[in-house]
Design a protein around this motif. Structure first.
Motif, PDB file in Angstrom:
ATOM      1  N   UNK A  32       0.917   6.437   5.156  1.00  0.00           N
ATOM      2  CA  UNK A  32       1.253   5.793   3.885  1.00  0.00           C
ATOM      3  C   UNK A  32       2.716   6.001   3.507  1.00  0.00           C
ATOM      4  N   UNK A  33       3.296   7.103   3.962  1.00  0.00           N
ATOM      5  CA  UNK A  33       4.698   7.401   3.638  1.00  0.00           C
ATOM      6  C   UNK A  33       5.649   6.353   4.215  1.00  0.00           C
ATOM      7  N   UNK A  34       5.182   5.643   5.251  1.00  0.00           N
ATOM      8  CA  UNK A  34       6.039   4.657   5.917  1.00  0.00           C
ATOM      9  C   UNK A  34       5.738   3.226   5.472  1.00  0.00           C
ATOM     10  N   UNK A  35       4.871   3.067   4.482  1.00  0.00           N
ATOM     11  CA  UNK A  35       4.499   1.746   3.995  1.00  0.00           C
ATOM     12  C   UNK A  35       5.117   1.490   2.631  1.00  0.00           C
ATOM     13  N   UNK A  36       5.278   0.205   2.288  1.00  0.00           N
ATOM     14  CA  UNK A  36       5.783  -0.110   0.953  1.00  0.00           C
ATOM     15  C   UNK A  36       4.627  -0.139  -0.041  1.00  0.00           C
ATOM     16  N   UNK A  37       4.938  -0.236  -1.318  1.00  0.00           N
ATOM     17  CA  UNK A  37       3.919  -0.159  -2.371  1.00  0.00           C
ATOM     18  C   UNK A  37       2.858  -1.244  -2.237  1.00  0.00           C
ATOM     19  N   UNK A  38       3.299  -2.451  -1.887  1.00  0.00           N
ATOM     20  CA  UNK A  38       2.346  -3.568  -1.767  1.00  0.00           C
ATOM     21  C   UNK A  38       1.362  -3.322  -0.631  1.00  0.00           C
ATOM     22  N   UNK A  39       1.862  -2.816   0.501  1.00  0.00           N
ATOM     23  CA  UNK A  39       0.988  -2.528   1.642  1.00  0.00           C
ATOM     24  C   UNK A  39       0.000  -1.417   1.319  1.00  0.00           C
ATOM     25  N   UNK A  42      -2.725  -2.864  -0.968  1.00  0.00           N
ATOM     26  CA  UNK A  42      -3.672  -3.723  -0.254  1.00  0.00           C
ATOM     27  C   UNK A  42      -4.629  -2.904   0.628  1.00  0.00           C
ATOM     28  N   UNK A  43      -4.073  -1.905   1.328  1.00  0.00           N
ATOM     29  CA  UNK A  43      -4.925  -1.082   2.193  1.00  0.00           C
ATOM     30  C   UNK A  43      -5.885  -0.213   1.386  1.00  0.00           C
ATOM     31  N   UNK A  44      -5.400   0.292   0.252  1.00  0.00           N
ATOM     32  CA  UNK A  44      -6.264   1.104  -0.613  1.00  0.00           C
ATOM     33  C   UNK A  44      -7.436   0.277  -1.107  1.00  0.00           C
ATOM     34  N   UNK A  45      -7.166  -0.982  -1.460  1.00  0.00           N
ATOM     35  CA  UNK A  45      -8.225  -1.883  -1.920  1.00  0.00           C
ATOM     36  C   UNK A  45      -9.225  -2.152  -0.803  1.00  0.00           C
TER      37      UNK A  45
END
Length: 339
Positions: A32-39, A42-45
């Motif tokens: 998650x540290x390498x992903x942006x907020x939108x990603x 979306x993945x959390x959802x």
């Protein structure tokens, strides 16, 4: 239950969610540290909406992820052709192509990946007679040191034109990128096809110019001063930043300190990193360091704009001293010291 695509297969996001669940919270947190907020959102959802995944489905996704990682490693070692050849021998032609296609779609292998593994002198032979715009496009996708060697070897007139085109380049049509790629890949007997659409810009040419020899840089910047003074100034501002002071030798630091007003230096140090401040204090007398620190205490809070202006003044002084040969800023080839 998980949702399926129109073909009955899990979507990429759903597979990513299954992968993260399978890896566990500790590894997922690192990803998650390498992903942006939108990603992340979306993945959390996707993870929250996921109810049950069959063990065989989970194993299949983990295996797919492993194969993509292996393929990426092969690409890093020898390019897409090499990866395709190894995977074909191990998994068969169709499976190899499936993995390569997934890899290029999801991990986005940058254009001219094959060229970044080539020798700059070899590339120069193929592109030196191309149109300056074509050369500029290719150089923006190479490593800065590769581009620097090629730019330095071009005729002086073409150097400036290519540099200017890199600095003013914005977005390039994917079709044009692919066309230039296809021509160059045929010359180098390599294969790559991707969809990146933006490269170049001022920072791109700054990175390249910071790696070329001083003679090449001076020719390009002197010519740009005449052709586009505003662009030249913008590039010059980024060529050497205040934080780069830590890379100067003690003699150079002591030399430029003598040219700076104490008040300006105090303001600049208000926003300096601890590392920069330590280097500067170490290269001035104890008395001067104490005076600067006292000035900083008495002046109180300082606007960020004032700090940045003071730091830029110092950078400008350093650049002028380099131009006159009073100090040396280490850069690419041609900076050897002759005794």
């Amino acid at each position: 239950m998980t949702r399926k695509s129109a073909k009955g297969e899990m979507t990429g996001k759903e597979k990513a969610a299954v992968l993260l669940i399978s890896l566990g919270p500790e590894f997922s947190a690192q990803i998650f540290k390498h992903l942006n907020d939108e990603e992340i959102e979306e993945l959390t959802l996707e993870i929250a909406n996921m109810r049950k995944v069959a063990p065989e489905e989970k194993e299949k996704i983990m295996d797919e992820f492993y194969q993509i990682c292996v393929a990426q490693e092969y690409i890093s070692e020898g390019g897409i052709n090499y990866a395709k050849e190894v995977l074909e021998k191990a998994l068969g032609s169709q499976k190899a192509m499936d993995i390569i296609n997934k890899l290029t779609a999801s991990l986005q292998v940058k254009p001219f990946d094959f060229a970044r593994k080539a020798d700059p002198s070899q590339l120069l032979n193929f592109i030196q007679n191309e149109h300056p715009q074509t050369i500029a496009l290719i150089l923006t996708y190479l490593q800065a040191d590769q581009s620097a060697q090629i730019l330095s070897a071009l005729p002086q007139v073409k150097q400036t034109e290519v540099a200017q085109r890199i600095a003013t380049m914005d977005r390039t049509s994917p079709d044009i990128i692919k066309e230039v790629e296809s021509v160059l890949e045929r010359k180098l007997s390599a294969l790559v096809s991707q969809d990146y659409t933006s490269a170049g810009g001022i920072q791109s040419i700054v990175d390249i110019l910071n790696s070329v020899d001083r003679g090449t840089e001076k020719n390009i910047m002197d010519t740009l001063e005449v052709q586009d003074a505003e662009l030249a100034e913008e590039i010059r501002k980024r060529m050497f930043v205040f934080e780069d002071i830590i890379n100067l030798d003690s003699t150079s630091i002591q030399r430029f300190i003598r040219e700076i007003d104490n008040n300006e230096l105090a303001i600049a140090l208000k926003g300096a990193t601890e590392e920069v401040a330590s280097v500067l204090y170490a290269n001035m007398s104890k008395r001067m360091a104490e005076m600067i620190k006292e000035d900083m205490e008495f002046m109180g809070p300082v606007r960020l704009r004032d700090v940045e202006e003071a730091q830029q003044k110092i950078v400008n002084i350093i650049r002028k001293l380099e131009e006159t040969g009073d100090i040396i800023i280490s850069r690419g080839g041609g900076d050897e010291i002759i005794v």
